[in-house]
Design an enzyme around this catalytic site. Structure first.
Site, short mmCIF file in Angstrom:
data_model
loop_
_atom_site.label_atom_id
_atom_site.label_comp_id
_atom_site.label_asym_id
_atom_site.label_seq_id
_atom_site.Cartn_x
_atom_site.Cartn_y
_atom_site.Cartn_z
N HIS A 143 0.97 -1.16 -0.03
CA HIS A 143 0.08 -0.16 -0.15
C HIS A 143 0.91 1.35 0.04
O HIS A 143 1.98 1.21 0.53
CB HIS A 143 -0.91 -0.07 1.42
CG HIS A 143 -1.89 0.81 1.51
ND1 HIS A 143 -1.68 2.39 1.67
CD2 HIS A 143 -3.24 0.88 1.29
CE1 HIS A 143 -2.70 2.88 1.80
NE2 HIS A 143 -3.84 2.25 1.44
N ASP B 50 3.16 -4.53 7.99
CA ASP B 50 1.85 -3.50 7.55
C ASP B 50 0.97 -4.38 7.90
O ASP B 50 0.50 -5.20 6.81
CB ASP B 50 2.16 -3.13 6.35
CG ASP B 50 0.74 -2.07 6.03
OD1 ASP B 50 -0.05 -2.44 6.75
OD2 ASP B 50 0.43 -1.67 4.97
N GLN C 257 -4.49 -5.02 7.43
CA GLN C 257 -5.44 -5.88 6.77
C GLN C 257 -5.48 -7.40 7.36
O GLN C 257 -6.23 -8.10 7.24
CB GLN C 257 -5.19 -6.19 5.04
CG GLN C 257 -5.37 -4.95 4.26
CD GLN C 257 -6.87 -4.55 4.42
OE1 GLN C 257 -7.81 -5.13 4.69
NE2 GLN C 257 -7.07 -3.40 3.75
N LYS D 203 -10.40 -0.31 10.79
CA LYS D 203 -10.47 -1.68 9.96
C LYS D 203 -10.67 -2.71 10.73
O LYS D 203 -11.04 -3.73 10.29
CB LYS D 203 -9.15 -1.83 9.04
CG LYS D 203 -9.16 -0.75 8.08
CD LYS D 203 -7.81 -1.20 7.11
CE LYS D 203 -7.06 0.04 6.45
NZ LYS D 203 -7.90 0.40 5.37
N CYS E 296 -4.73 2.43 -3.51
CA CYS E 296 -3.43 3.10 -3.14
C CYS E 296 -2.25 2.17 -3.42
O CYS E 296 -1.32 1.75 -2.43
CB CYS E 296 -3.51 3.14 -1.40
SG CYS E 296 -4.88 4.46 -1.18
N1 PMP Z 1 -1.59 -0.59 4.57
C1 PMP Z 1 -2.59 -1.45 4.03
C2 PMP Z 1 -2.39 -2.90 3.65
C3 PMP Z 1 -4.10 -0.84 4.03
O1 PMP Z 1 -4.87 -1.58 3.48
C4 PMP Z 1 -4.30 0.48 4.39
C5 PMP Z 1 -5.73 1.08 4.41
N2 PMP Z 1 -6.27 0.79 3.25
C6 PMP Z 1 -2.93 1.14 5.03
C7 PMP Z 1 -1.83 0.86 5.12
C8 PMP Z 1 -3.40 2.48 5.30
O2 PMP Z 1 -4.12 2.76 6.66
P1 PMP Z 1 -4.73 4.08 7.23
O3 PMP Z 1 -5.23 4.83 5.93
O4 PMP Z 1 -5.78 3.68 8.17
O5 PMP Z 1 -3.60 4.71 7.83
#
Ligand code: PMP
Length: 416
Positions: free
Chosen positions: A131, A208, A211, A234, A374
């Site tokens: 991401h 990270d 998920q 999440k 993203c």
């Molecule tokens: N890493 C991953 C794998 C994600 O799916 C996301 C959220 N889509 C993020 C990082 C970023 O999370 P946040 O926007 O809550 O900071």
């Protein structure tokens, strides 16, 4: 393919759904089918109540007041930290740093650890499925420090080549930063093996876990993890709260990102010293309500039981993959075998733009996401500009997966 019943997974989805007020909503005069959980999850009544109780009965700033409300708010905030620590099996609750979310947690490491530990010519290992939150901060760090990023070989379904990975380590490798579950492919990465190999070279690993932690039991000590980043929103919690877990010694050695209130020991006119963990890394008034809400979310997940959440989603993912792969002209991304993947299912319908698929599904009351998620470098690797993405959680049902498959079939017919 038999239609899964949540009962087999030891989880009563009907009872769970009753705990989530928004799931009773109708969208475009249809029952809401919420399949956008990888973007954000819905909130159970227990979380909404925890926020309301804080604001209605003991709203106060923490750590500073001598009055009763402040003491209660402080106790609840710190209790939430302990619950999160237990949830991920951290050795100490001060290894849990509250942040705004995964993005802030990773940026905190990139600045607070990276600026101290990464220098000219050093290397950071990533994957192409990260991401942007686990990519851009490392690009920024590499630019500041004259370091470079290297990409661990993986196949088109996000399976990492562990042998090639093991060969990438050299004297300049400083960090591995890798997703625990892809937010596009659903692939679960072999975190324990990745960490073990990195540790053979004394290289720390940042996971990270945005998920993974909402969906899988994650034990940071069993994984021997160094840094783990995740977001409250999440995992049934509020927005604006997240966590950086860090091994005590690593957090201790880190410089704070935010200078200000609460993070100091002594402030003089020209210099200051920092207080102890976790406060050193939580400058300013934190998201008190958010942390308390996250504590309630963790309680909720623990009451249901993470193994039950995982197996419920596993059954639904298998079912969804089988229904969707039977649909003519639907291209699925990520592993076909549900064993090493979570319930994030990206797809492409014929030649129809994913945004059009998303709009047509929305007309049926089905919430999915369409876009690059993203993860632009991954989109390029997959050879698409965007995908549609359905993502599951503990309250989803087989009937909702049926709705999705029917909706996709209708969308396809509409554009033919
Ligand atoms: N890493 C991953 C794998 C994600 O799916 C996301 C959220 N889509 C993020 C990082 C970023 O999370 P946040 O926007 O809550 O900071």
């Amino acid at each position: 393919m038999t239609v899964p019943t949540s009962a087999a997974a030891g989880l009563d989805a009907t009872a769970i759904r009753a705990d989530f007020p928004v799931l009773a909503e109708r969208v475009h005069e249809r029952p809401l089918v919420y399949l956008d959980n990888a973007a954000t999850s819905q909130k159970p009544r227990a979380v909404i109540d925890a926020l309301q109780t804080y604001y209605e009965t003991y709203n106060a700033n923490i750590h500073r007041g001598l009055h009763a409300l402040s003491e209660r708010a402080t106790a609840e905030y710190e209790d939430a930290r302990s619950r999160v620590a237990r949830f991920i099996n951290a050795a100490h609750s001060h290894e849990v740093i509250f942040t705004r979310g995964t993005t802030e947690a990773i940026n905190l490491v990139a600045r607070g650890w990276g600026d101290e530990s990464v220098g000219e010519g050093d290397e950071i290992l990533l994957t192409e499925m990260e991401h942007h939150s686990n990519l851009v901060p490392w690009q920024m760090l590499a630019k500041r420090r004259g370091a470079s990023l290297r990409y661990i070989p993986m196949d088109i379904e996000g399976r990492i080549d562990l042998e090639a990975y093991a060969r990438m380590f050299g004297p300049r490798t400083r960090l591995v930063a890798v997703t625990h579950m892809s937010n596009v492919l659903g692939t679960i990465t072999p975190a324990a093996e990745l960490i073990q190999i990195a540790h053979q070279h004394d290289v720390p690993v940042l996971l990270d876990a945005a998920q993974s932690i909402p969906h899988l039991p994650v034990d940071v000590q069993a994984l021997d993890a160094d840094f783990v980043a995740f977001s409250g929103h999440k995992m049934l919690g509020p927005t604006g709260i997240g966590v950086l877990y860090g091994r005590e010694a690593l957090l201790d050695a880190m410089e704070p990102l935010f200078g200000g209130g609460s993070m100091i020991r002594v402030v003089e006119l020209h210099q200051s010293t920092w207080t102890v963990l976790p406060y050193k890394l939580e400058g300013g008034t934190p998201n008190i309500a958010g942390a308390i809400g996250l504590g309630a979310a963790v309680d909720y997940l623990q009451t249901v039981g993470m193994p039950a959440v995982t197996s419920h989603e596993h059954e639904l993912t298998e079912y969804a993959l089988s229904l969707l792969s039977d649909l003519d002209g639907v291209r699925l991304f990520g592993p076909r075998d549900a064993t090493d993947r979570g319930g994030v299912i990206s797809f492409y319908v014929g030649d129809v733009h994913p945004h059009d698929v998303g709009t047509l599904l929305d007309a049926d009351g089905i919430a999915v996401r369409a876009g690059h998620h993203c993860a632009q470098p991954l989109m390029r690797k997959l050879g698409v500009a965007a995908t549609a993405r359905a993502s599951l959680y503990l309250y989803n049902t087989a009937a909702e997966v049926d709705c999705l498959a029917d909706g996709i079939a209708r969308a396809k017919a509409f554009f033919e």
